[in-house]
Scaffold this motif. Structure first.
Motif, PDB file in Angstrom:
ATOM      1  N   ALA A 116      -1.542  25.825  25.074  1.00 12.08           N
ATOM      2  CA  ALA A 116      -1.262  26.927  23.962  1.00 12.08           C
ATOM      3  C   ALA A 116      -2.282  27.954  23.393  1.00 12.08           C
ATOM      4  N   LEU A 117      -3.551  27.625  23.679  1.00 10.99           N
ATOM      5  CA  LEU A 117      -4.484  28.602  23.647  1.00 10.99           C
ATOM      6  C   LEU A 117      -4.351  29.558  24.510  1.00 10.99           C
ATOM      7  N   ASN A 118      -4.354  29.081  25.684  1.00 13.31           N
ATOM      8  CA  ASN A 118      -4.317  29.941  27.213  1.00 13.31           C
ATOM      9  C   ASN A 118      -2.883  30.670  27.089  1.00 13.31           C
ATOM     10  N   THR A 119      -1.878  30.487  26.220  1.00 10.51           N
ATOM     11  CA  THR A 119      -0.753  31.126  26.554  1.00 10.51           C
ATOM     12  C   THR A 119      -0.434  32.335  25.541  1.00 10.51           C
ATOM     13  N   VAL A 120      -1.360  32.182  24.216  1.00 10.96           N
ATOM     14  CA  VAL A 120      -1.537  33.152  23.373  1.00 10.96           C
ATOM     15  C   VAL A 120      -2.402  34.180  23.746  1.00 10.96           C
ATOM     16  N   PHE A 121      -3.547  33.602  24.372  1.00  9.90           N
ATOM     17  CA  PHE A 121      -4.484  34.486  24.809  1.00  9.90           C
ATOM     18  C   PHE A 121      -4.170  35.205  25.993  1.00  9.90           C
ATOM     19  N   GLY A 122      -3.358  34.683  26.921  1.00 13.59           N
ATOM     20  CA  GLY A 122      -2.904  35.231  28.034  1.00 13.59           C
ATOM     21  C   GLY A 122      -2.030  36.395  28.094  1.00 13.59           C
ATOM     22  N   VAL A 123      -0.983  36.157  27.164  1.00 11.30           N
ATOM     23  CA  VAL A 123       0.126  37.076  26.639  1.00 11.30           C
ATOM     24  C   VAL A 123      -0.900  38.299  26.183  1.00 11.30           C
ATOM     25  N   ALA A 124      -1.840  38.320  25.203  1.00 13.17           N
ATOM     26  CA  ALA A 124      -2.286  39.299  24.629  1.00 13.17           C
ATOM     27  C   ALA A 124      -3.014  39.883  25.534  1.00 13.17           C
ATOM     28  N   VAL A 125      -3.902  39.296  26.324  1.00 10.11           N
ATOM     29  CA  VAL A 125      -4.745  39.954  27.245  1.00 10.11           C
ATOM     30  C   VAL A 125      -3.938  40.814  28.350  1.00 10.11           C
ATOM     31  N   SER A 126      -2.820  40.037  28.797  1.00  6.92           N
ATOM     32  CA  SER A 126      -2.062  40.681  29.792  1.00  6.92           C
ATOM     33  C   SER A 126      -1.499  42.079  29.271  1.00  6.92           C
ATOM     34  N   LEU A 127      -0.945  42.154  28.054  1.00  8.64           N
ATOM     35  CA  LEU A 127      -0.603  43.402  27.324  1.00  8.64           C
ATOM     36  C   LEU A 127      -1.991  44.427  27.286  1.00  8.64           C
ATOM     37  N   LEU A 128      -2.875  43.948  26.966  1.00  5.91           N
ATOM     38  CA  LEU A 128      -3.986  44.732  26.950  1.00  5.91           C
ATOM     39  C   LEU A 128      -4.391  45.534  28.109  1.00  5.91           C
ATOM     40  N   SER A 167     -17.319  15.133  22.784  1.00 10.57           N
ATOM     41  CA  SER A 167     -16.376  15.010  21.799  1.00 10.57           C
ATOM     42  C   SER A 167     -15.181  15.875  22.374  1.00 10.57           C
ATOM     43  N   THR A 168     -14.095  15.731  21.646  1.00 15.09           N
ATOM     44  CA  THR A 168     -12.840  16.152  21.829  1.00 15.09           C
ATOM     45  C   THR A 168     -12.739  17.729  22.221  1.00 15.09           C
ATOM     46  N   PRO A 169     -13.627  18.505  21.066  1.00 12.88           N
ATOM     47  CA  PRO A 169     -13.473  19.909  21.309  1.00 12.88           C
ATOM     48  C   PRO A 169     -14.077  20.475  22.584  1.00 12.88           C
ATOM     49  N   GLY A 170     -15.200  19.622  23.195  1.00 10.56           N
ATOM     50  CA  GLY A 170     -15.717  20.003  24.415  1.00 10.56           C
ATOM     51  C   GLY A 170     -14.693  19.909  25.297  1.00 10.56           C
ATOM     52  N   ILE A 171     -13.970  18.841  25.441  1.00  8.58           N
ATOM     53  CA  ILE A 171     -13.067  18.531  26.484  1.00  8.58           C
ATOM     54  C   ILE A 171     -11.797  19.682  26.695  1.00  8.58           C
ATOM     55  N   VAL A 172     -11.644  20.028  25.135  1.00  3.79           N
ATOM     56  CA  VAL A 172     -10.404  20.892  25.109  1.00  3.79           C
ATOM     57  C   VAL A 172     -10.985  22.336  25.513  1.00  3.79           C
ATOM     58  N   MET A 173     -12.276  22.819  25.511  1.00  3.84           N
ATOM     59  CA  MET A 173     -12.842  23.668  25.857  1.00  3.84           C
ATOM     60  C   MET A 173     -12.908  24.029  27.165  1.00  3.84           C
ATOM     61  N   ALA A 174     -13.327  22.921  27.881  1.00  2.00           N
ATOM     62  CA  ALA A 174     -13.542  22.875  29.462  1.00  2.00           C
ATOM     63  C   ALA A 174     -12.250  22.968  30.000  1.00  2.00           C
ATOM     64  N   THR A 175     -11.101  22.324  29.419  1.00  2.00           N
ATOM     65  CA  THR A 175      -9.881  22.353  29.991  1.00  2.00           C
ATOM     66  C   THR A 175      -9.432  23.699  29.930  1.00  2.00           C
ATOM     67  N   ALA A 176      -9.627  24.329  28.740  1.00  2.00           N
ATOM     68  CA  ALA A 176      -8.966  25.965  28.580  1.00  2.00           C
ATOM     69  C   ALA A 176      -9.883  26.740  29.554  1.00  2.00           C
ATOM     70  N   PHE A 177     -10.955  26.548  29.699  1.00  2.00           N
ATOM     71  CA  PHE A 177     -11.732  27.294  30.759  1.00  2.00           C
ATOM     72  C   PHE A 177     -11.148  27.605  32.035  1.00  2.00           C
ATOM     73  N   VAL A 178     -11.005  26.333  32.624  1.00  2.00           N
ATOM     74  CA  VAL A 178     -10.602  26.213  33.885  1.00  2.00           C
ATOM     75  C   VAL A 178      -9.076  26.626  34.331  1.00  2.00           C
ATOM     76  N   SER A 179      -8.215  26.774  33.095  1.00  2.00           N
ATOM     77  CA  SER A 179      -6.903  27.108  33.458  1.00  2.00           C
ATOM     78  C   SER A 179      -6.676  28.457  32.679  1.00  2.00           C
ATOM     79  N   LEU A 180      -7.522  29.141  32.307  1.00  2.00           N
ATOM     80  CA  LEU A 180      -7.701  30.396  31.489  1.00  2.00           C
ATOM     81  C   LEU A 180      -6.789  31.535  32.378  1.00  2.00           C
ATOM     82  N   PRO A 181      -6.882  31.836  33.478  1.00  2.00           N
ATOM     83  CA  PRO A 181      -6.251  33.030  34.114  1.00  2.00           C
ATOM     84  C   PRO A 181      -4.650  32.727  34.608  1.00  2.00           C
ATOM     85  N   LEU A 182      -4.395  31.547  34.735  1.00  2.00           N
ATOM     86  CA  LEU A 182      -2.632  31.251  35.331  1.00  2.00           C
ATOM     87  C   LEU A 182      -1.845  32.107  34.433  1.00  2.00           C
ATOM     88  N   VAL A 183      -1.975  31.985  33.062  1.00  2.00           N
ATOM     89  CA  VAL A 183      -0.645  32.727  32.400  1.00  2.00           C
ATOM     90  C   VAL A 183      -0.837  34.245  32.534  1.00  2.00           C
TER      91      VAL A 183
END
Length: 279
Positions: free
Chosen positions: A72-84, A140-156
């Motif tokens: 979800a985070l990378n989808t919102v971020f990805g569309v916004a950065v793509s438009l930018l 903790s869970t936030p670190g797991i989410v951050m690591a997961t979001a980082f590695v999948s960041l460019p795909l969208v």
């Protein structure tokens, strides 16, 4: 206009087809097929054991939660950065575009260590301050989410950018000339045009997120029943000589990714047939 005739494939073309097919068979199809067959060596016993273990159920839930939030985070971020990147010109644009590919070129272990340096509880830049506020990132869970979001960041981003370049800005400019606001133009013109690119990006991001191992292992702490994800559980099972359990968890993770891709494929095929019938 004269109809162009396709030349029959020569020996070189057949040889390339055989090599490509053999390569995919040995690298992808055969190993995945072995995971599936070993999972069901004893029928459904391995899957029952997975869902009957509360710790493994928690691991599957944690992986699903981290993957969904990161997607979800990378989808919102990805569309916004793509438009930018596509719709704007600004200093440092090429540098930003290059940085977005960094997660694909850097080892996930390095990603995990970098997050430790920034958000670690003892020596991290922000970790002690955040923990003082009662917010723990690493182990903790936030670190797991951050690591997961980082590695999948460019795909969208890498799915949406080419489509935005292809559709151009004519329709968007026409909508604005008729009085549409920026949000109206995005929701009614831009988003429908990039819909399938976003969907494919989401599917790829979800699949990549579910399978993340290296960065998550560094930042999670791998605590049983708390921060152990499904991929970490696969390693733990395999190292403890419970190979069928490891195969069963791996099968579940792979099944979600394959099912997502199949659903997108079917929906896109139906959409294509609908557009052809309308036209």
């Amino acid at each position: 206009m004269a109809e162009t005739r396709r030349r029959p494939a020569g020996p070189l073309a057949y040889t390339l087809r055989i090599l490509v097919t053999a390569y995919l068979l040995l690298l992808v199809a055969w190993p995945v097929a072995l995971v599936v067959t070993h999972t069901f060596d004893n029928g459904l016993e391995a899957l029952r054991a997975v869902f009957g273990d509360p710790d493994l159920v928690l691991a599957l839930r944690l992986s699903a939660y981290a993957a969904v939030v990161a997607t979800a985070l990378n989808t919102v971020f990805g569309v916004a950065v793509s438009l930018l990147l596509v719709r704007n010109e600004f200093p440092g644009k090429r540098v930003l575009s290059a940085l977005l590919d960094l997660p694909l070129s850097v080892s996930p272990i390095v990603v995990g260590l970098a997050l430790m340096l920034v958000y670690g509880g003892r020596n991290g830049w922000f970790g002690p301050t955040l923990e003082g506020w009662g917010f723990r990132v690493i182990f903790s869970t936030p670190g797991i989410v951050m690591a997961t979001a980082f590695v999948s960041l460019p795909l969208v981003i890498r799915e949406v950018v080419p489509v935005l370049k292809e559709i151009g800005t004519d329709q968007e400019q026409a909508a604005r000339s008729l009085g549409a606001s920026g949000w109206q133009t995005f929701w009614r013109i831009t988003l429908p045009s990039i819909k399938w690119a976003v969907v494919y990006g989401v599917v790829l991001t979800l699949a990549r997120s579910l399978g993340e191992f290296g960065a998550v292992k560094v930042v999670s702490g791998n605590v049983l029943g708390e921060t152990r994800t499904a991929t970490l559980a696969v390693e733990e099972k395999y190292l403890n000589f419970d190979q069928q359990g490891a195969y069963a968890i791996a099968f579940l993770l792979a099944s979600v990714s394959v099912l997502s891709i199949l659903i997108v494929f079917v929906l896109r095929a139906r959409s294509g047939r609908h557009h052809r019938e309308v036209s």
